[in-house]
Scaffold this motif. Structure first.
Motif, short mmCIF file in Angstrom:
data_model
loop_
_atom_site.label_atom_id
_atom_site.label_comp_id
_atom_site.label_asym_id
_atom_site.label_seq_id
_atom_site.Cartn_x
_atom_site.Cartn_y
_atom_site.Cartn_z
N ALA A 90 0.91 -0.90 0.33
CA ALA A 90 -0.23 0.33 -0.36
C ALA A 90 0.30 1.60 -0.34
N ALA A 91 1.86 2.07 0.63
CA ALA A 91 3.16 2.27 0.55
C ALA A 91 3.31 2.49 -0.74
N LEU A 92 3.90 1.42 -0.82
CA LEU A 92 4.19 2.15 -2.55
C LEU A 92 2.96 2.58 -3.36
N ARG A 93 2.66 1.85 -3.12
CA ARG A 93 1.75 2.27 -4.29
C ARG A 93 0.73 3.66 -4.21
N GLU A 94 0.92 4.32 -2.71
CA GLU A 94 1.08 5.65 -2.45
C GLU A 94 2.28 6.36 -3.52
N GLN A 95 3.02 5.83 -2.87
CA GLN A 95 4.35 6.05 -3.76
C GLN A 95 4.61 5.66 -5.66
N GLY A 96 3.81 5.52 -6.69
CA GLY A 96 3.70 5.30 -7.61
C GLY A 96 4.71 4.41 -7.85
N TRP A 97 4.94 3.26 -7.45
CA TRP A 97 6.14 2.51 -6.94
C TRP A 97 5.90 1.40 -8.38
N TRP A 98 4.06 0.66 -8.42
CA TRP A 98 3.52 0.48 -9.53
C TRP A 98 4.03 1.05 -10.75
N GLN A 99 3.74 1.63 -11.04
CA GLN A 99 3.76 2.17 -12.14
C GLN A 99 4.83 1.17 -13.08
N GLN A 100 5.38 1.31 -12.50
CA GLN A 100 7.28 0.60 -13.76
C GLN A 100 7.01 -0.65 -13.35
N ARG A 101 6.57 -1.45 -12.59
CA ARG A 101 6.67 -2.86 -12.09
C ARG A 101 5.37 -3.88 -12.08
N PRO A 102 4.71 -4.61 -12.37
CA PRO A 102 3.71 -5.33 -11.94
C PRO A 102 3.29 -5.57 -10.26
N GLU A 103 2.18 -5.05 -9.79
CA GLU A 103 1.47 -5.38 -8.33
C GLU A 103 1.29 -5.99 -7.87
N PRO A 104 1.84 -7.26 -7.21
CA PRO A 104 1.30 -8.49 -7.12
C PRO A 104 0.29 -8.43 -5.83
N ASN A 105 0.32 -9.44 -6.31
CA ASN A 105 -1.79 -10.08 -6.07
C ASN A 105 -1.20 -11.15 -4.65
N LEU A 106 -1.61 -10.42 -4.15
CA LEU A 106 -1.06 -10.77 -2.16
C LEU A 106 -1.64 -12.35 -1.86
N LYS A 107 -3.28 -12.14 -2.65
CA LYS A 107 -3.73 -13.81 -1.84
C LYS A 107 -2.64 -14.45 -2.87
N GLY A 108 -2.03 -14.68 -4.06
CA GLY A 108 -0.98 -15.95 -4.11
C GLY A 108 0.28 -16.08 -2.94
N TYR A 109 -0.23 -14.89 -2.43
CA TYR A 109 1.34 -15.39 -1.11
C TYR A 109 0.68 -15.80 0.03
#
Length: 571
Positions: A210-229
């Motif tokens: 969530a914090a990295l999303r707020e920083q726009g981090w996932w615009q450059q790489r796929p955001e992990p689907n945490l259900k898969g963890y």
């Protein structure tokens, strides 16, 4: 020791409310009421839990500080060391965090200590011999670290920050750590208090994403689907025998769904190596088939073997690792049986150790430390009292303890702290180190500490019966509804029932140690029901009728078909 049967008496009005609102079988409603569910609404949430019900990560003290420091390290490409533990909880926790940090593009390495050569937890030597030479700038522990004050202080002297995530009992603070997340720190009961180490790591990952999303981090790489963890979370949670209520049950249930999709090659290879053919995979399969093989790596070899399996990218890469773990598990069983045989011989020669004591504390010369916890657990099941098993080497003895529900093992060992080099753990399980010369003193002190927690009479093992039923109440509807109460485990046991005047129609011994039966009750028109009584001994009576029978119910699935089966627990 005679087993005590306790027939639970749920609130009749609550049972009626649950049954009416859920339109469920009255037996199902009674079971739900026995699980401390207080309303029909709670019962509905219990049957159909959803990830949207998860409490926020902010419920954990220290989460904001941990997220800020790790996010900074990711952004600046600082080298991060994930430091775990050598059991299934620690291995899966390390896999969760390592996998996420890799997905986030972090410069991350992982270390799991060797049980014998390094011992448990983050230590000063890890800073000097691992972190400093490899230019680590941030260490994040999982499933350990609460007792690592010296290591944290050493790291700080070398300019290395430490974030501790753990769930073991703690004094409540860790000076020098830039963040310390441990549900046991919380001063008041909360929904996350019972998280396993992997659960704490997963919550850290939720907050980090969530914090990295707020920083726009996932615009450059796929955001992990945490259900898969959640498959990893389920394995670590069940393996560590924490409470399977609330958040832990929800995460485990979702994790089992993920496991049954076959998404992770390492887990699928392990399922095959374990000889599991009946699907879907259940919490029992994790507890008795998968987790022991994962634990075998850390017990008698190196935990990195299991970590590598869980990280394997393909089934072809995973299969040889799974076979190695299966072989290690067989070796582990042989070691364990050898120690148990030696202990059986001692107790046969000293029967007063069982008849006159409330505890068992046993020490052997160079017993393998990796299997002592399992040996202790088996002795607890056999003698229903707290057990400590130690392996003495030179001037020190290291070992593991297991307890019964009535005794807080960690508190009992805390009362013996003056005799111990170190100890740590939980209410029901702990590890400890003691000077060999103090073993006899520890035996007396441990006996006294446990005696203070117990009533005058020894507590008997208990069968807690959910409901008295007749066999004609057993139906496919009931079996489906009972299955919806899974996953079963600590604090959410598989429902247990009692029936009276049960007759054996046919019976046969299968697999040398199991009795397959067909059971009925007189004056009933319903068809007889198949039953299994597992692991009988030569002393087990081959009764043709039962005045009272305690049993569980399950679907027996085979080649796409299923039939109702009773699992006999006592008579």
């Amino acid at each position: 020791m005679q087993t005590q049967w306790t027939l639970l008496q749920p609130d009749k009005d609550l049972v009626r409310e649950i049954q009416q609102q859920l339109q469920c079988h009255p037996v199902t409603a009674a079971v739900l009421a026995n699980r401390q569910i207080r309303s029909a609404e709670e019962a509905a949430d219990f049957i159909k839990p959803d990830l949207g019900q998860l409490p926020p990560p902010a419920c954990l003290t220290g989460m904001a500080e941990a997220v800020a420091r790790i996010a900074e390290a990711i952004a600046h490409r600082e080298r991060i060391l994930v430091f775990g533990d050598y059991d299934a909880d620690g291995i899966t926790a390390a896999a969760v965090l390592h996998h996420f940090l890799q997905a986030a593009g972090a410069d991350v390495i992982c270390h799991l200590p060797h049980r014998i050569q390094e011992g448990y937890g983050l230590q000063t030597m890890h800073i000097m011999q691992l972190a400093v030479p490899r230019h680590v700038q941030l260490i994040v522990t999982v499933d350990c670290g609460s007792a690592g004050a010296d290591a944290v202080a050493t790291a700080k002297r070398f300019g290395i920050d430490v974030v501790v995530t753990d769930h073991h009992n703690t004094d409540g603070c860790l000076p020098g750590a830039c963040a310390f997340i441990n549900p046991k720190r919380e001063t008041a009961p909360g929904p996350l208090n019972d998280l396993a180490g992997v659960g704490v790591a997963f919550y850290l990952v939720i907050a980090l994403r969530a914090a990295l999303r707020e920083q726009g981090w996932w615009q450059q790489r796929p955001e992990p689907n945490l259900k898969g963890y959640c498959d990893l979370v389920a394995i670590g949670t069940v393996a560590d025998m924490v409470s399977l209520r609330g958040v832990n049950r929800l995460l485990t249930r979702v994790g089992l769904e993920v496991i049954n999709t076959g998404a992770r090659p390492g887990i699928q290879a392990l399922i095959t190596a374990a000889g599991i053919r009946q699907l879907p995979i259940t919490a029992d399969d994790i507890a008795f088939r998968l987790a022991p093989r994962i634990n075998a790596a850390g017990r008698i070899a190196h935990a990195h073997l299991a970590f590598d399996l869980l990280a394997a990218p393909t089934l072809a890469a995973a299969q040889p690792l799974a076979q190695d773990l299966d072989g290690l598990n067989q070796r582990r069983q042989q070691m364990e049986n050898k120690i148990l045989a030696e202990i059986d011989g001692r107790l046969a020669n000293r029967p007063e150790w069982v008849t006159a004591r409330k505890t068992l504390l046993l020490a052997g010369t160079q017993w393998h430390e990796g299997v002592l916890g399992i040996v202790a657990a088996k002795l607890v099941n056999r003698y229903h009292r707290p057990v400590v098993v130690l392996s003495a080497r030179d001037d020190q003895a290291k070992g593991s303890g297991r307890s019964i529900p009535q005794v807080d093992l960690h508190h009992a060992l805390a009362c013996c702290d003056h005799l111990l080099e170190k100890f740590g753990g939980h209410r029901l399980a702990a590890g400890l180190t003691v000077a060999t010369e103090n073993i006899t003193l520890l035996q007396a002190a441990f006996e006294a500490a446990v005696a203070e927690q117990l009533p005058a009479h020894d507590p008997a093992p208990e069968l807690r019966i959910d409901s008295l039923i007749t066999l004609d109440q057993i139906s496919p509807q009931l079996l489906d509804e009972l299955e919806s109460l899974a996953p079963f485990g600590t604090d959410n046991p598989s429902p247990l029932f009692m029936a009276r005047d049960v007759r054996v129609t046919t019976a046969a011994i299968v697999g040398q140690r199991h009795r397959r039966m067909v059971l009925c009750q007189p004056d009933q028109c319903t068809p007889p029901i198949g039953a299994m009584h597992f692991n009988i001994t030569s002393d087990t009576p081959r009764a043709q009728s039962f005045e009272q029978l305690a049993f569980r119910l399950q679907w027996n699935r085979f080649r796409g078909a299923k039939e109702i089966q009773m699992i006999v627990e006592g008579f």
